[in-house]
Design a protein around this motif. Structure first.
Motif, short mmCIF file in Angstrom:
data_model
loop_
_atom_site.label_atom_id
_atom_site.label_comp_id
_atom_site.label_asym_id
_atom_site.label_seq_id
_atom_site.Cartn_x
_atom_site.Cartn_y
_atom_site.Cartn_z
N THR A 142 0.84 -1.19 0.00
CA THR A 142 0.00 0.00 0.00
C THR A 142 0.88 1.24 0.00
O THR A 142 2.07 1.17 -0.32
CB THR A 142 -0.95 -0.01 1.23
N GLY A 143 0.31 2.40 0.35
CA GLY A 143 1.09 3.64 0.41
C GLY A 143 0.28 4.72 1.10
O GLY A 143 -0.93 4.56 1.32
N ALA B 123 -4.23 16.09 9.90
CA ALA B 123 -4.67 15.07 10.85
C ALA B 123 -4.07 13.71 10.49
O ALA B 123 -4.06 13.32 9.32
CB ALA B 123 -6.19 14.99 10.87
N VAL B 124 -3.58 12.97 11.52
CA VAL B 124 -2.98 11.65 11.30
C VAL B 124 -3.42 10.73 12.44
O VAL B 124 -3.86 11.18 13.49
CB VAL B 124 -1.43 11.72 11.26
N GLY B 125 -3.27 9.41 12.22
CA GLY B 125 -3.52 8.43 13.26
C GLY B 125 -2.27 8.24 14.09
O GLY B 125 -1.19 7.97 13.55
N ILE B 126 -2.38 8.35 15.39
CA ILE B 126 -1.21 8.29 16.26
C ILE B 126 -0.46 6.96 16.12
O ILE B 126 -1.06 5.89 16.06
CB ILE B 126 -1.62 8.51 17.74
N GLY B 127 0.85 7.04 16.01
CA GLY B 127 1.69 5.85 15.92
C GLY B 127 1.76 5.20 14.55
O GLY B 127 2.44 4.20 14.37
N THR B 128 1.05 5.77 13.56
CA THR B 128 1.02 5.16 12.24
C THR B 128 2.18 5.63 11.38
O THR B 128 2.84 6.63 11.67
CB THR B 128 -0.30 5.50 11.51
N THR B 129 2.42 4.90 10.29
CA THR B 129 3.45 5.31 9.34
C THR B 129 3.10 6.65 8.73
O THR B 129 3.98 7.49 8.47
CB THR B 129 3.60 4.25 8.24
N GLY B 130 1.80 6.90 8.51
CA GLY B 130 1.38 8.18 7.97
C GLY B 130 1.75 9.34 8.89
O GLY B 130 2.14 10.40 8.43
N ALA B 131 1.63 9.10 10.20
CA ALA B 131 1.99 10.14 11.18
C ALA B 131 3.49 10.42 11.11
O ALA B 131 3.92 11.59 11.11
CB ALA B 131 1.59 9.69 12.58
N VAL C 159 -5.92 14.97 5.73
CA VAL C 159 -5.60 13.74 6.46
C VAL C 159 -4.55 12.98 5.66
O VAL C 159 -4.67 12.87 4.44
CB VAL C 159 -6.84 12.85 6.65
N VAL C 160 -3.54 12.47 6.36
CA VAL C 160 -2.55 11.59 5.73
C VAL C 160 -2.74 10.20 6.32
O VAL C 160 -2.66 10.00 7.53
CB VAL C 160 -1.10 12.07 6.00
N TYR C 161 -3.03 9.23 5.44
CA TYR C 161 -3.28 7.86 5.92
C TYR C 161 -3.11 6.88 4.76
O TYR C 161 -2.91 7.27 3.61
CB TYR C 161 -4.70 7.77 6.49
N ASP C 162 -3.22 5.58 5.07
CA ASP C 162 -3.07 4.54 4.04
C ASP C 162 -4.14 4.69 2.96
O ASP C 162 -5.32 4.93 3.26
CB ASP C 162 -3.17 3.15 4.67
N GLU C 163 -3.74 4.51 1.72
CA GLU C 163 -4.62 4.73 0.58
C GLU C 163 -5.89 3.88 0.60
O GLU C 163 -6.97 4.41 0.29
CB GLU C 163 -3.83 4.49 -0.72
N PRO C 164 -5.85 2.58 0.97
CA PRO C 164 -7.10 1.80 0.98
C PRO C 164 -8.15 2.38 1.92
O PRO C 164 -9.34 2.40 1.59
CB PRO C 164 -6.64 0.41 1.43
N LEU D 14 -5.90 13.53 -3.15
CA LEU D 14 -4.89 14.07 -4.06
C LEU D 14 -4.29 12.94 -4.90
O LEU D 14 -4.18 11.80 -4.44
CB LEU D 14 -3.78 14.76 -3.27
N GLU D 15 -3.92 13.26 -6.11
CA GLU D 15 -3.31 12.26 -6.99
C GLU D 15 -1.94 11.86 -6.48
O GLU D 15 -1.20 12.67 -5.93
CB GLU D 15 -3.19 12.80 -8.41
N GLY D 16 -1.60 10.59 -6.70
CA GLY D 16 -0.28 10.09 -6.31
C GLY D 16 -0.23 9.71 -4.83
O GLY D 16 -1.14 9.99 -4.06
N LEU D 17 0.86 9.04 -4.46
CA LEU D 17 1.07 8.61 -3.08
C LEU D 17 2.34 9.23 -2.53
O LEU D 17 3.29 9.49 -3.26
CB LEU D 17 1.18 7.08 -3.01
N LEU D 18 2.36 9.46 -1.22
CA LEU D 18 3.55 10.00 -0.57
C LEU D 18 4.63 8.94 -0.37
O LEU D 18 5.81 9.26 -0.20
CB LEU D 18 3.19 10.59 0.80
#
Length: 273
Positions: free
Chosen positions: A127-128, A154-162, A195-200, A216-220
């Motif tokens: 994923t991404g 906004a992010v989920g605490i402890g996640t890769t997105g955070a 929000v930054v989080y997993d694409e799915p 937004l288009e594309g993945l970080l």
């Protein structure tokens, strides 16, 4: 002198043996997770519901999702009962370390920093990280446009997105929330700008809130998800890797992937928690 030397050698051997039995390494006598599961006749899985469509609470109080299917498949392969224990995402690692759960299957990204405290299997899903904004902000084309003073991400605490957001955004404020639904709801109420989080998970949220949000288009980033066990539990990791080799792309896994990632009729059967 010879007797003294023999006695000292024996003491040294006992000390070394004692150390090797407690270091969790290759010479450890500590039972592996697999042996504990077989002895207890139960597999305890740590999850963090709210990560759509991987693990969610159903309206009847149970747990459903792609990771839940995977966990049940692991239990079936081990011929044992499966019990799920719910945690906030950042509590999963500690729960694993103290033995409160046998494994963690919770959309956890395989990362070097995590390998310092836990061990992880080969990937079971790729994923991404994606960025979601309110529909009114659909004119925004890149994360750089969001990285301005006064904006909140906004992010989920402890996640890769955070972790990624905190390293990427230098001007906007990155705010931790307990889980993805809370972060997304906060943005929906106007208290966050993205929000930054997993694409799915973001893709599912878009289905649920059609016309209200925009991705937004594309993945970080590009990431691999794995199953976590206690650090240096090599026997269990080896078994999991063999299991995943036969499970991923099997008819059972393809059916699960289709159900949770390509269909949406399950949305009204899960709670928003």
């Amino acid at each position: 002198m010879k007797k003294m030397f023999t006695a000292l050698l024996l003491i040294l051997v006992l000390v070394v043996a004692g150390c090797s039995s407690n270091d969790g390494g290759a010479g450890s006598t500590e039972k592996s997770t697999l042996k504990n599961i077989k002895d207890n006749k139960k597999l305890v899985i740590g999850i963090a519901p709210g990560y759509f469509p991987f693990e969610m609470k159903s309206i009847d109080g149970g747990f459903v999702g792609y990771d839940i299917d995977l966990a049940n498949a692991v239990g079936e392969a081990l011929n044992t009962e499966v019990e799920f224990k719910q945690f906030a995402f950042d509590g999963l690692g500690p729960a694993l370390q103290i033995g409160d759960v046998d494994m963690v299957i919770a959309g956890m990204t395989i990362r070097g920093d995590r390998a310092l405290s836990i061990s992880m299997s080969n990937p079971y899903y790729k994923t991404g990280q994606a960025i979601m904004v309110p529909a009114a902000s659909k004119g925004i084309k890149s994360w750089e446009e969001l990285d301005v003073k006064g904006n909140k991400i906004a992010v989920g605490i402890g996640t890769t997105g955070a972790l990624l957001a905190k390293s990427q955004f230098k001007n906007a404020e990155v705010v931790d929330y307990e889980d993805f639904p809370l972060a997304a709801t906060t943005m929906g109420s106007g208290q966050a700008d993205a929000v930054v989080y997993d694409e799915p998970a973001i893709a599912v949220w878009r289905l649920e809130h059609e016309g209200e949000v925009h991705q937004l288009e594309g993945l970080l980033s590009a990431e691999n998800l794995g199953i976590a066990v206690k650090k240096n539990d090599f026997e269990t990791i080896q078994w999991l890797n063999s299991f995943l080799h036969s499970y991923v792309d099997s008819p059972e896994e393809l059916e699960s992937r289709s159900r949770w990632f390509e269909e949406s009729d399950w949305l009204d059967k899960v709670s928003g928690e």
